[in-house]
Design a protein around this motif. Structure first.
Motif, PDB file in Angstrom:
ATOM      1  N   MET A   1      74.455 -16.924  19.986  1.00 42.45           N
ATOM      2  CA  MET A   1      73.636 -18.123  20.168  1.00 42.45           C
ATOM      3  C   MET A   1      72.242 -17.877  19.585  1.00 42.45           C
ATOM      4  N   ASN A   2      71.737 -18.845  18.883  1.00 44.30           N
ATOM      5  CA  ASN A   2      70.408 -18.772  18.274  1.00 44.30           C
ATOM      6  C   ASN A   2      69.344 -19.137  19.311  1.00 44.30           C
ATOM      7  N   LEU A   3      69.189 -18.280  20.310  1.00 46.75           N
ATOM      8  CA  LEU A   3      68.311 -18.559  21.442  1.00 46.75           C
ATOM      9  C   LEU A   3      66.950 -17.907  21.251  1.00 46.75           C
ATOM     10  N   ALA A   4      65.882 -18.681  21.435  1.00 45.63           N
ATOM     11  CA  ALA A   4      64.525 -18.143  21.383  1.00 45.63           C
ATOM     12  C   ALA A   4      63.960 -18.060  22.799  1.00 45.63           C
ATOM     13  N   VAL A   5      63.258 -16.985  23.078  1.00 50.70           N
ATOM     14  CA  VAL A   5      62.545 -16.829  24.345  1.00 50.70           C
ATOM     15  C   VAL A   5      61.057 -16.959  24.037  1.00 50.70           C
ATOM     16  N   VAL A   6      60.403 -17.920  24.682  1.00 51.34           N
ATOM     17  CA  VAL A   6      59.002 -18.223  24.406  1.00 51.34           C
ATOM     18  C   VAL A   6      58.171 -17.860  25.637  1.00 51.34           C
ATOM     19  N   LEU A   7      57.222 -16.960  25.468  1.00 50.29           N
ATOM     20  CA  LEU A   7      56.315 -16.572  26.549  1.00 50.29           C
ATOM     21  C   LEU A   7      54.962 -17.214  26.277  1.00 50.29           C
ATOM     22  N   VAL A   8      54.518 -18.069  27.195  1.00 43.32           N
ATOM     23  CA  VAL A   8      53.257 -18.778  27.015  1.00 43.32           C
ATOM     24  C   VAL A   8      52.124 -17.993  27.666  1.00 43.32           C
ATOM     25  N   SER A   9      51.164 -17.607  26.864  1.00 42.70           N
ATOM     26  CA  SER A   9      49.950 -16.928  27.310  1.00 42.70           C
ATOM     27  C   SER A   9      50.212 -15.749  28.243  1.00 42.70           C
ATOM     28  N   PRO A  10      51.109 -14.825  27.859  1.00 43.37           N
ATOM     29  CA  PRO A  10      51.337 -13.658  28.720  1.00 43.37           C
ATOM     30  C   PRO A  10      50.078 -12.792  28.791  1.00 43.37           C
ATOM     31  N   LYS A  11      49.890 -12.166  29.948  1.00 43.98           N
ATOM     32  CA  LYS A  11      48.641 -11.447  30.219  1.00 43.98           C
ATOM     33  C   LYS A  11      48.759  -9.937  30.095  1.00 43.98           C
ATOM     34  N   THR A  12      49.929  -9.383  30.426  1.00 45.18           N
ATOM     35  CA  THR A  12      50.063  -7.938  30.572  1.00 45.18           C
ATOM     36  C   THR A  12      51.029  -7.353  29.541  1.00 45.18           C
ATOM     37  N   THR A  78      60.775 -23.279  32.581  1.00 49.55           N
ATOM     38  CA  THR A  78      61.096 -22.627  33.848  1.00 49.55           C
ATOM     39  C   THR A  78      59.953 -22.859  34.834  1.00 49.55           C
ATOM     40  N   THR A  79      60.311 -23.240  36.045  1.00 52.25           N
ATOM     41  CA  THR A  79      59.294 -23.486  37.068  1.00 52.25           C
ATOM     42  C   THR A  79      59.927 -23.402  38.442  1.00 52.25           C
ATOM     43  N   ALA A  80      59.136 -23.029  39.422  1.00 52.88           N
ATOM     44  CA  ALA A  80      59.616 -22.985  40.800  1.00 52.88           C
ATOM     45  C   ALA A  80      59.040 -24.133  41.626  1.00 52.88           C
ATOM     46  N   ARG A  81      58.226 -24.991  40.978  1.00 46.11           N
ATOM     47  CA  ARG A  81      57.525 -26.039  41.727  1.00 46.11           C
ATOM     48  C   ARG A  81      57.946 -27.423  41.272  1.00 46.11           C
ATOM     49  N   LEU A  82      57.879 -28.364  42.212  1.00 43.66           N
ATOM     50  CA  LEU A  82      58.053 -29.773  41.877  1.00 43.66           C
ATOM     51  C   LEU A  82      56.737 -30.307  41.328  1.00 43.66           C
ATOM     52  N   ARG A  83      56.802 -31.146  40.294  1.00 43.89           N
ATOM     53  CA  ARG A  83      55.589 -31.689  39.675  1.00 43.89           C
ATOM     54  C   ARG A  83      55.629 -33.209  39.733  1.00 43.89           C
ATOM     55  N   ALA A  84      54.476 -33.808  40.011  1.00 46.24           N
ATOM     56  CA  ALA A  84      54.378 -35.270  39.995  1.00 46.24           C
ATOM     57  C   ALA A  84      54.635 -35.767  38.579  1.00 46.24           C
ATOM     58  N   ASP A  85      55.380 -36.843  38.472  1.00 44.75           N
ATOM     59  CA  ASP A  85      55.658 -37.519  37.198  1.00 44.75           C
ATOM     60  C   ASP A  85      56.606 -36.751  36.283  1.00 44.75           C
ATOM     61  N   LEU A  86      57.087 -35.582  36.700  1.00 44.18           N
ATOM     62  CA  LEU A  86      58.000 -34.815  35.871  1.00 44.18           C
ATOM     63  C   LEU A  86      59.339 -34.653  36.608  1.00 44.18           C
ATOM     64  N   PRO A  87      60.451 -34.669  35.873  1.00 38.79           N
ATOM     65  CA  PRO A  87      61.749 -34.493  36.535  1.00 38.79           C
ATOM     66  C   PRO A  87      61.802 -33.161  37.273  1.00 38.79           C
ATOM     67  N   PHE A 109      58.741 -19.665  29.237  1.00 38.07           N
ATOM     68  CA  PHE A 109      58.232 -19.037  30.450  1.00 38.07           C
ATOM     69  C   PHE A 109      56.713 -19.069  30.429  1.00 38.07           C
ATOM     70  N   GLY A 110      56.107 -19.324  31.591  1.00 38.62           N
ATOM     71  CA  GLY A 110      54.660 -19.455  31.672  1.00 38.62           C
ATOM     72  C   GLY A 110      53.937 -18.161  31.980  1.00 38.62           C
ATOM     73  N   LEU A 140      57.777 -11.780  35.454  1.00 41.20           N
ATOM     74  CA  LEU A 140      58.131 -12.407  34.180  1.00 41.20           C
ATOM     75  C   LEU A 140      59.424 -11.840  33.611  1.00 41.20           C
ATOM     76  N   ALA A 141      59.534 -10.521  33.565  1.00 47.41           N
ATOM     77  CA  ALA A 141      60.737  -9.906  32.999  1.00 47.41           C
ATOM     78  C   ALA A 141      61.978 -10.227  33.837  1.00 47.41           C
ATOM     79  N   GLN A 142      61.821 -10.293  35.162  1.00 47.95           N
ATOM     80  CA  GLN A 142      62.951 -10.670  36.013  1.00 47.95           C
ATOM     81  C   GLN A 142      63.434 -12.074  35.682  1.00 47.95           C
ATOM     82  N   ALA A 143      62.481 -12.985  35.514  1.00 50.37           N
ATOM     83  CA  ALA A 143      62.837 -14.368  35.198  1.00 50.37           C
ATOM     84  C   ALA A 143      63.561 -14.443  33.857  1.00 50.37           C
TER      85      ALA A 143
END
Length: 257
Positions: A1-12, A78-87, A109-110, A140-143
């Motif tokens: 599968m041509n799957l990309a993993v995108v990490l947004v603003s990783p810190k460490t 990926t998220t663990a929270r419910l967001r207003a206006d978003l599914p 991933f955030g 992050l790595a676990q997720a």
């Protein structure tokens, strides 16, 4: 599968290296970093990557999430929270058929301390949440490991997809065009625009438009703009069903029997 993993603003650096190792464990090799806050080739990252050091060296860095997703036809946030206006986020099992049917999917991933923000999730057609106990925050790595496992393990051979889904860049361009059109015709205003566009995004993303369909949609929007500007130039709006000026064809009334 041509799957990309995108990490947004990783810190460490260590988290990036560990995420790369998790990708290699699951058979993913396309790592994309959006505005990283550290050096992904730092010695700490390379040490945590172990045998995935080459994957780290091949990682691509982008200034924005939009650019990182431009060539993808499905993006899963990926998220663990419910967001207003978003599914609400879904169980990965429900999203698996979409990912496996896509030609170029991406998992997003955030940042470690906050996760994806709403404007990031807006650019994803669907969101997933890894089922956990009451404490839902994952390293992050676990997720990365868990979500990649859900989508990459035990894959069946699927026939080549006959219908090419529009890329995220094509859809983002369409949403920008839609926003301009909504403002042009007074469908929304600056206060309500973001909420209204989120609703349209959710509707149109579910449709999984093809590239041709996204062009068809934008053609309709261009015609709306032309019609409004033409009416403004004439100083009037032509009533429905009224005969067109000489030399032009009139359109039939859609409500006529």
């Amino acid at each position: 599968m041509n799957l990309a993993v995108v990490l947004v603003s990783p810190k460490t650096p260590g988290n990036i290296g560990s995420a790369a190792r998790a990708m290699l464990n699951m058979g993913a090799r396309d790592l994309r970093l959006v505005a990283p806050r550290c050096d992904h080739l730092d010695s700490g990252a390379l040490a945590m990557a172990v045998h995935a050091a080459d994957l780290l060296r091949e990682a691509r860095v982008y200034p924005t999430l939009r650019e990182a997703l431009a060539d993808r036809d499905l993006s899963v946030g990926t998220t663990a929270r419910l967001r207003a206006d978003l599914p609400p986020p879904q169980h990965p099992a429900y999203v698996r058929p979409l990912v496996r049917a896509a030609a170029a999917p991406a998992l997003v991933f955030g940042p470690e301390e906050s996760g994806l923000i709403n404007s990031d999730l807006e650019q994803c057609q669907v969101a997933v949440r890894v089922p956990t106990g009451d404490y839902a925050s994952l390293n992050l790595a676990q997720a990365v490991l868990l979500v990649c496992y859900e989508f990459l393990q035990g894959q069946e051979e699927l026939p080549e997809r006959q219908r090419k889904t529009a890329t995220r860049e094509e859809m983002e361009a369409a949403y920008g065009h839609l926003h301009e059109t909504m403002e042009l015709i007074g469908y929304t205003d600056a206060v309500r625009a973001r909420h209204t566009l989120r609703l349209w995004r959710a509707l149109l993303d579910r449709a999984l438009m093809s590239s041709a369909e996204s062009r068809l949609f934008r053609g309709f929007l261009r015609q709306v703009k032309w019609k409004v500007e033409d009416a403004a130039a004439r100083g009037t709006v032509q009533p429905r069903g009224e005969a067109a000026p000489e030399g032009g064809a009139s359109e039939p009334d859609a409500t006529a029997p």
